[in-house]
Design an enzyme around this catalytic site. Structure first.
Site, mmCIF file in Angstrom:
data_model
loop_
_atom_site.group_PDB
_atom_site.id
_atom_site.type_symbol
_atom_site.label_atom_id
_atom_site.label_comp_id
_atom_site.label_asym_id
_atom_site.label_seq_id
_atom_site.Cartn_x
_atom_site.Cartn_y
_atom_site.Cartn_z
ATOM 1 N N GLU A 76 0.472 -13.128 1.956
ATOM 2 C CA GLU A 76 -0.543 -13.102 0.900
ATOM 3 C C GLU A 76 -0.001 -13.769 -0.367
ATOM 4 O OE1 GLU A 76 -3.222 -9.459 0.842
ATOM 5 O OE2 GLU A 76 -2.039 -9.205 -0.978
ATOM 6 N N GLY B 237 0.782 -1.231 0.000
ATOM 7 C CA GLY B 237 0.000 0.000 0.000
ATOM 8 C C GLY B 237 0.811 1.276 0.000
#
Length: 180
Positions: free
Chosen positions: A95, A29
């Site tokens: 992830e 992010g």
């Protein structure tokens, strides 16, 4: 809880598909959310692809992991945006491991995007990626509890293997044009 931005049209059309999402976006992010990934997300949604990405306000924590695992499994494709600081996020690395497990066990398609980073830096854990792994190893080696130390070092091994595997996939290498 993850936020999914979907229009009513997208919600209606996705009900006929066996996947809930066409695309799962995986990215660091702080590196790309407000530039490349935001533009990619907008383009995918405008093109009619039901796209999952986490929301800025999501609190990172273990409770989110099952939800992301479900979202990855419910997606046809994962686009992984690798950036210079991607490997500094244990969350992103976990992830990535989940995404590659789906690729190996189902028809899940993985598309790596190397944004302002060379695939070889990811594959060989060089430069910033190498720095991240040096930090993890030093931090995890300092663990007093031997069992916990071994568990963490095994996690580092899985992360390294995942980076090597994904960097060998056909992907796209993009340079940040703002940097020249």
């Amino acid at each position: 809880m993850a936020a999914i931005v979907r229009s009513q049209e997208e919600q209606a059309s996705s009900s006929t598909c066996r996947y809930i999402y066409d695309v799962f976006l995986s990215f660091r992010g702080e590196d790309t959310r407000k530039n490349f990934t935001d533009h990619l997300y907008t383009a995918l949604v405008q093109a009619g692809y039901c796209t999952f990405r986490d929301d800025d306000e999501i609190e990172r924590g273990e409770s989110l992991k099952p939800e992301l695992d479900k979202a990855i499994k419910a997606s046809s494709i994962s686009i992984i945006v690798f950036s210079k600081n991607y490997a500094f996020s244990p969350w992103c690395l976990d992830e990535l491991v989940m995404i590659l497990e789906c690729m190996r066990t189902s028809r899940h398609v993985v598309l790596p995007v190397f944004y302002d980073v060379c695939p070889s830096e990811i594959r060989k854990q060089k430069r910033r990626t190498g720095e991240a792994f040096n930090k993890y190893v030093a931090q995890y080696e300092a663990q007093i509890d031997h069992g916990r130390k071994m568990e963490l070092m095994e996690k580092v091994k899985r992360w390294k293997e995942a980076l090597e595997e994904v960097a060998d996939l056909a992907g796209m290498e993009l340079k940040n044009q703002a940097d020249g």
